[in-house]
Design an enzyme around this catalytic site. Sequence first.
Site, PDB file in Angstrom:
ATOM      1  N   HIS A 342       0.872  -1.184   0.000  1.00  0.00           N
ATOM      2  CA  HIS A 342       0.000   0.000   0.000  1.00  0.00           C
ATOM      3  C   HIS A 342       0.906   1.231   0.000  1.00  0.00           C
ATOM      4  CE1 HIS A 342      -2.769   2.973   1.852  1.00  0.00           C
ATOM      5  NE2 HIS A 342      -3.760   2.180   1.490  1.00  0.00           N
ATOM      6  N   ASP A 419       2.947  -4.861   8.198  1.00  0.00           N
ATOM      7  CA  ASP A 419       1.721  -4.079   8.038  1.00  0.00           C
ATOM      8  C   ASP A 419       0.527  -5.027   8.173  1.00  0.00           C
ATOM      9  OD1 ASP A 419      -0.509  -2.741   7.122  1.00  0.00           O
ATOM     10  OD2 ASP A 419       0.467  -1.880   5.350  1.00  0.00           O
ATOM     11  N   GLN A 422      -4.557  -5.228   6.704  1.00  0.00           N
ATOM     12  CA  GLN A 422      -5.531  -6.118   6.051  1.00  0.00           C
ATOM     13  C   GLN A 422      -5.563  -7.503   6.670  1.00  0.00           C
ATOM     14  OE1 GLN A 422      -7.781  -5.280   3.965  1.00  0.00           O
ATOM     15  NE2 GLN A 422      -7.042  -3.234   3.449  1.00  0.00           N
ATOM     16  N   LYS A 445     -10.381  -1.025  10.382  1.00  0.00           N
ATOM     17  CA  LYS A 445     -10.404  -2.233   9.534  1.00  0.00           C
ATOM     18  C   LYS A 445     -10.776  -3.468  10.341  1.00  0.00           C
ATOM     19  CE  LYS A 445      -7.632  -0.299   6.113  1.00  0.00           C
ATOM     20  NZ  LYS A 445      -8.035   0.046   4.768  1.00  0.00           N
ATOM     21  N   CYS A 583      -4.915   2.613  -3.576  1.00  0.00           N
ATOM     22  CA  CYS A 583      -3.677   3.124  -2.972  1.00  0.00           C
ATOM     23  C   CYS A 583      -2.567   2.096  -3.078  1.00  0.00           C
ATOM     24  CB  CYS A 583      -3.888   3.523  -1.507  1.00  0.00           C
ATOM     25  SG  CYS A 583      -5.045   4.855  -1.323  1.00  0.00           S
TER      26      CYS A 583
HETATM   27  N1  PMP Z   1      -1.688  -0.739   4.580  1.00  0.00           N
HETATM   28  C1  PMP Z   1      -2.620  -1.492   3.998  1.00  0.00           C
HETATM   29  C2  PMP Z   1      -2.263  -2.872   3.529  1.00  0.00           C
HETATM   30  C3  PMP Z   1      -3.905  -0.994   3.836  1.00  0.00           C
HETATM   31  O1  PMP Z   1      -4.831  -1.743   3.262  1.00  0.00           O
HETATM   32  C4  PMP Z   1      -4.205   0.302   4.301  1.00  0.00           C
HETATM   33  C5  PMP Z   1      -5.595   0.882   4.141  1.00  0.00           C
HETATM   34  N2  PMP Z   1      -6.210   0.603   2.943  1.00  0.00           N
HETATM   35  C6  PMP Z   1      -3.199   1.039   4.907  1.00  0.00           C
HETATM   36  C7  PMP Z   1      -1.955   0.489   5.034  1.00  0.00           C
HETATM   37  C8  PMP Z   1      -3.462   2.406   5.428  1.00  0.00           C
HETATM   38  O2  PMP Z   1      -4.398   2.354   6.464  1.00  0.00           O
HETATM   39  P1  PMP Z   1      -5.035   3.668   7.069  1.00  0.00           P
HETATM   40  O3  PMP Z   1      -5.576   4.441   5.920  1.00  0.00           O
HETATM   41  O4  PMP Z   1      -6.112   3.162   7.975  1.00  0.00           O
HETATM   42  O5  PMP Z   1      -3.958   4.385   7.792  1.00  0.00           O
END
Ligand code: PMP
Length: 625
Positions: A342, A419, A422, A445, A583
Amino acid sequence: MNTNIDTGGIPDAAFLEKLANQYFKANPADELPGQGPIPATVPSSVSGLGVSPSVVQYGNTVDIKDTENDLPKHYSDGGGRIPVSVAGSGASPSVVQHGNNINIKNPQTGFPDQNLKNGDHNAAGAFTDSPANGSKEYFPFEGDKSFLTDLQTVLSSLMTSSSAPQFPELTSKGLDTQDFPAYYFLQDNPFAISGNIAQLPTDSISAVKPGFSTASVLPWGFDANLIKKDFPILQEVVNGKPIVWLDNAATTQKPRQVIERLSFFYEHENSNIHRAAHELAARATDAYEEARKKVQLFLNAASPNEIVFVRGTTEAINLVAKSWGEQYLQPGDEIIVTHLEHHANIVPWQQLAGKKGVKLRVIPVDDDGQVLLDEYARLLNPKTRLVSFTQVSNALGTVTPARKMIEMAHQAGAKVLLDGAQSVSHMRADVQALDADWFVFSGHKVFGPTGIGVLYGKEDLLNQTEPWQGGGNMIRDVTFEHTEFQKAPGRFEAGTGNIADAVGLGAAIDYVTRLGIENIQLYEHYLLQYATGLLNEVPGLKLIGTAKEKTSVLSFVLNGYSNDQVGQALNNEGIAVRTGHHCAQPILRRFGLESTVRPSLAFYNTCTDVDRLVSTLKHLKGKYR
Ligand code: PMP
């Protein structure tokens, strides 16, 4: 014994009421085993049990009429039955009514979604209750009334149980919920499916959770149709259709237990924390620190000091980059990420690389979206200081072999940030078993509020790292010449944090814990298989991301349609999916794409949700192109 069950598909309400009253009489919820009475004003997660305030306030003897009179409408189960979260289980009343077993071959079990009977699209393209051609192809459970027999047996077992269930786990562990089984009151559920477990494919389960014992999977099971009723927003109607929420990778919906916990905080506990002698400061501080403890247990961290509350995954990664990264990295050092990341796990390292003369290197993936471990091994070298990667890809759903990758990084002398944005809602994240140096996730999430997230870090590492923000709360002593910082976690929590939402996250963790993360994992595994099979049958649909180990995410493109057109067509049918680059532009470009359509699953999704998705896509395909 009264076994009067309505053969029309709805269990007899009076019988169930009687049953529930007998159960609750035998098992009062206003007194916890070994813990004495719960104070009248204790809210859900304060007790550590996910007990809804309504249960505490109103006791737990269920009377349909009284329930209707005494409780606000939203406390009752639509028809004014049993208040939510009965008996402190965190389970919806309908779970008590219906039992909660799952047929693993058929995850939706025998309960048709009452919101949506068998249906199809009519000639005008609208979804209708009556199939135009009489086909039941995509609604496989309609007409399956075998659950009535199952239900009778479950109820019989409860009715004939000679004594109230005992709670040795609870008594021996105080109020910790971590090891407390979901639906403890159904320990004797005769439909526990452990007999079938041996036949299940275990590869994906053991891959995500090393040492995972399938023998303990799904001893109680659950029914997603019933769980769904704990989520008020999932009762919404969009474009005239019951909503189908398949945008879980972007954010998850919140159960009533979380929503109520937040309002309880603002109604009874709200104060700034840590620095006051008054009652509300003590309540708020207790609630906040208890939430930290819940996160600790959820992640199996060694100490609550390893849990730092932040705004979310993005802030957590930035914190590590801007504190540890700036402090410890030197020109020429290398950081490794995967091609799956991401943007939140790319940009902060890129910024750091630019600032410090550090090199960013990328592990490639194969055509299924799986990390190439040989390439990773080649990239690791003595200059590698950090490997930062996702446990689950938000764009493809790939589950990375995290433990193996962490081990390889450590052998090369590098630290690892994992991370978990997910992964936390889909699989056990045991930070000690994984041995990650940092683990990050976002509350929203995992069925908690937005604006709250977690940075887990090994305690020594956190204490050896300079804080990135200065201010109140993070100091031990300040003079104009010098400031002494707190130890972790305080040193990274400068200023007034998101107190209420941290407490809400604690309630979300209670909820997930009560369902059982392994139960969730197994249920979703089969739901994903079910969805994958059906999507593959849609003409012109191409799944993007076909890794052997996947969870939740079903990215695809549909020949002849733009992704936005598909998203719009689904929205017309009340189905929410994400379209776009998610993203994660680098990984989509790896597949020659700028965007995909991305349905993503959670434990409250059912086969019926998937059926509606597939049916709409087939209709779109069949009708126009
Ligand atoms: N890492 C991953 C794998 C994600 O899916 C996301 C959110 N889509 C993020 C980081 C960022 O998370 P947040 O927007 O809640 O900070």
